[in-house]
Design a protein around this motif. Structure first.
Motif: not given
Length: 455
Positions: A124, A214, A210-211, A146-147, A150, A207, A154
């Motif tokens: 982070t 994934e 989710d990352v 936020l995009d 991400r 976020v 990632r």
């Protein structure tokens, strides 16, 4: 055995096929991470005989006969919270090198990863939205920010997984031993699910989750959302409980993170799956992976002291992570009853495998019919151990006893050959079945293997 092999290659570079007895299996794109792309091949090998696969001119032998004598390895806590990417490979992976040597002597059929396969706590850092996570968060971040977060996360999650795959002893071992993994908090961030809802349910927190999910699905399980293999109970992936059955052996991996909050360990779906397995008829050994120890000492005293002591309140989420937390007392009892239900079934023996505490230990609890539920804890495959004084403190705390189910006292036991109940050395666990008999041996970095414990 339905297997998935994953490969990392530079963008634009294709990957040669995997070769098995009946021909070539194409390696197909799975995920793209900037300049590094993740590829996957799915193929089938027999589960009742040794086998192999080939890739790029190298043969990879598999101890894939799960019908007779076999050996399993269990490891957890593969990293550290701070500076893990900067550690020297030989120091960091000393126990992975030891397990690789063990495999050369007597092959493992399966490698069980009990949580914290990576330590993503520092992922982070370096982005304005998450730099102060979880202490301070932006109130209303913009969608394009936020995009950007991400993309940032990632790349940093992928870097941690790829760095591990580059380590020679680890890569050699996991290419030859099929892995079954269960995630824990550091695969997301320290204390995920035990942090306040204002953090985990914030746009930044979602976020991050989710990352992390994934990356865990891709690198730990060789899959992506919507394409989970049949071992997972929930095809939609709201929880990641999985189960594997072989002759005389059942492996259960409940997900103790996806549905976790400060007031629950699992939600309806996760509990329903565990209850279904507890009620199912099975004959043989059931190994239940609990990413945090299910049988443990009375920690409510420490939890209360930490809440009352301002300097210690930052460690509150560490104790709330535990089954023994006051917030999870009912869930703890519920899970213990389910384990007892399985153990009391005719012809079934249950062993709980756990990690998380960076120490090694074992514990027992008696059941209604006079049998004994056993727990084996192996924690710290690369995480350096805490001070021995902490191990002694936990040992002293364990003498107080704990009985969340009246009449069924939990007892912390010494590992064979050890003087203390908790062992402060890096370690891994090896389980072996010969005939119908199971034994467990802890492998310690300095004191070597323990005498075998008959289960």
């Amino acid at each position: 055995m339905h297997l998935a092999a994953i490969f990392v290659a530079p963008a634009g570079q294709s990957v040669p096929p995997v070769c098995v007895d009946d021909g070539a299996v194409p390696v197909e794109p799975l995920l793209a991470y900037g300049s590094a792309h993740l590829w996957r091949a799915r193929f089938v090998r027999p589960a009742n005989a040794p086998s192999a696969y080939e890739w790029d001119g190298t043969r990879y032998d598999l101890a894939s006969d799960l019908s007779g004598d076999l050996r399993l390895a269990y490891a957890s806590c593969n990293g550290e919270e701070h500076g893990d990417m900067d550690r020297h490979e030989d120091e960091r992976n000393a126990m992975w090198a030891h397990l690789a040597a063990q495999h050369r002597e007597a092959p493992f059929a399966l490698l069980l990863h009990g949580g914290d396969q990576v330590y993503a706590d520092e992922a982070t850092q370096g982005h304005p939205l998450s730099e102060e996570w979880p202490d301070s968060l932006p109130r209303d971040p913009l969608p394009h920010d936020l995009d950007d977060l991400r993309v940032h996360l990632r790349e940093r999650f992928a870097a941690r997984y790829i760095a591990q795959l580059k380590h020679a002893d680890y890569a050699w071992l996991v290419a030859r031993v099929p892995s079954l993994a269960q995630w824990d908090d550091h695969d997301i961030c320290d204390g995920w699910g035990s942090l306040r809802r204002s953090r985990t349910y914030s746009p930044v927190g979602q976020v991050l989750f989710d990352v992390a999910k994934e990356a865990a699905l891709a690198f730990q399980h060789g899959t992506v959302a919507g394409d989970l293999p049949p071992r997972f109970a929930d095809p939609a992936g709201y929880h990641l409980n999985w189960a594997i059955e072989a002759p005389g052996l059942r492996l259960l991996g409940p997900d103790l993170r996806s549905e976790r909050t400060r007031r629950q360990v699992m939600d309806t779906g996760g509990w329903a799956d565990v209850e279904a397995h507890a009620g199912a008829v099975f004959e043989g050994r059931t190994l239940v992976m609990s990413s945090v120890p299910l049988l443990g000492p009375r920690l409510s005293i420490l939890e209360a002291l930490m809440v009352l002591t301002p300097k210690m309140q930052k460690y509150e989420d560490d104790l709330r992570d535990q089954w023994q937390s006051r917030a999870h007392r009912d869930s703890w009892r519920r899970m213990l009853r389910l384990m007892m239900q399985m153990q009391e079934q005719d012809g079934q023996d249950v062993t709980i495998l756990s990690g998380e505490i960076h120490l090694a230990t074992r514990a027992t609890m008696g059941t209604l019919n006079g049998q004994v539920l056993q727990q084996l804890v192996a924690s710290g495959i690369t995480h350096r151990p805490p001070p021995k004084a902490w191990a002694r403190t936990l040992g002293a705390l364990s003498r107080l006893g704990e009985a969340p189910l009246p009449g069924h006292r939990i007892r912390i036991r010494r590992i064979p050959g050890q003087k203390l109940r908790y062992v402060a050395e890096r370690n891994a666990l090896v389980l072996a079945r010969r005939g119908d008999q199971w034994q467990a041996v802890w492998h310690f970095e300095h004191s070597g293997p323990s005498p075998a414990l008959t289960l």
